[in-house]
Design a protein around this motif. Sequence first.
Motif, short mmCIF file in Angstrom:
data_model
loop_
_atom_site.label_atom_id
_atom_site.label_comp_id
_atom_site.label_asym_id
_atom_site.label_seq_id
_atom_site.Cartn_x
_atom_site.Cartn_y
_atom_site.Cartn_z
N THR A 1 -59.15 -10.24 -88.68
CA THR A 1 -59.87 -9.17 -89.38
C THR A 1 -59.84 -7.88 -88.58
O THR A 1 -59.66 -7.89 -87.36
CB THR A 1 -61.35 -9.57 -89.61
OG1 THR A 1 -62.00 -9.68 -88.34
CG2 THR A 1 -61.47 -10.87 -90.39
N GLN A 2 -60.06 -6.79 -89.28
CA GLN A 2 -60.17 -5.48 -88.63
C GLN A 2 -61.36 -5.48 -87.68
O GLN A 2 -61.30 -4.88 -86.61
CB GLN A 2 -60.31 -4.38 -89.69
CG GLN A 2 -60.48 -2.98 -89.12
CD GLN A 2 -61.94 -2.63 -88.85
OE1 GLN A 2 -62.84 -3.10 -89.53
NE2 GLN A 2 -62.17 -1.80 -87.84
N ARG A 3 -62.42 -6.18 -88.04
CA ARG A 3 -63.60 -6.25 -87.19
C ARG A 3 -63.26 -6.88 -85.84
O ARG A 3 -63.75 -6.44 -84.80
CB ARG A 3 -64.70 -7.05 -87.89
CG ARG A 3 -65.96 -7.12 -87.10
CD ARG A 3 -67.04 -7.87 -87.85
NE ARG A 3 -68.23 -7.95 -87.00
CZ ARG A 3 -69.20 -8.79 -87.21
NH1 ARG A 3 -69.17 -9.61 -88.23
NH2 ARG A 3 -70.23 -8.82 -86.40
N TRP A 4 -62.42 -7.90 -85.84
CA TRP A 4 -62.01 -8.56 -84.60
C TRP A 4 -61.22 -7.58 -83.72
O TRP A 4 -61.44 -7.52 -82.51
CB TRP A 4 -61.20 -9.80 -84.91
CG TRP A 4 -60.70 -10.56 -83.72
CD1 TRP A 4 -59.41 -10.66 -83.29
CD2 TRP A 4 -61.47 -11.30 -82.77
NE1 TRP A 4 -59.32 -11.42 -82.16
CE2 TRP A 4 -60.59 -11.82 -81.81
CE3 TRP A 4 -62.83 -11.56 -82.63
CZ2 TRP A 4 -61.01 -12.60 -80.74
CZ3 TRP A 4 -63.25 -12.35 -81.57
CH2 TRP A 4 -62.34 -12.84 -80.64
N SER B 1 -61.49 -4.36 -83.74
CA SER B 1 -62.47 -3.40 -83.24
C SER B 1 -63.20 -3.96 -82.03
O SER B 1 -63.40 -3.27 -81.03
CB SER B 1 -63.47 -3.05 -84.35
OG SER B 1 -64.46 -2.19 -83.86
N GLN B 2 -63.62 -5.22 -82.11
CA GLN B 2 -64.32 -5.86 -81.00
C GLN B 2 -63.41 -5.94 -79.76
O GLN B 2 -63.87 -5.70 -78.64
CB GLN B 2 -64.79 -7.26 -81.39
CG GLN B 2 -65.93 -7.24 -82.37
CD GLN B 2 -66.32 -8.63 -82.82
OE1 GLN B 2 -65.51 -9.55 -82.84
NE2 GLN B 2 -67.59 -8.79 -83.18
#
Length: 85
Positions: A22-25, A27-28
């Motif tokens: 995911t894009q969230r991953w 980002s993290q």
Amino acid sequence: MASLRKAQGMTQVQVAKVMGVTQRWISQIERGGVRLGTSTMSAYLQAIGVARAPCGTRTIGKNGDGQHEESVWRLRVDSWSGPDI
């Protein structure tokens, strides 16, 4: 890491799609919010077009059996769209 990705002209969404995450991953990862293993770091670098290349060996110690060596790697950028350095 984000600066490397941006210099390659990629978005977090594009990197996430290549890596199958995911894009969230992403980002993290870029914010340092997760501890990265070598396989994840390697996958990220490959996704943005940066790879590692062998550049030799180095002696890391000596015991009764003799010297021990390890491979030394460097980063290689296959294509660079950032500023000249």
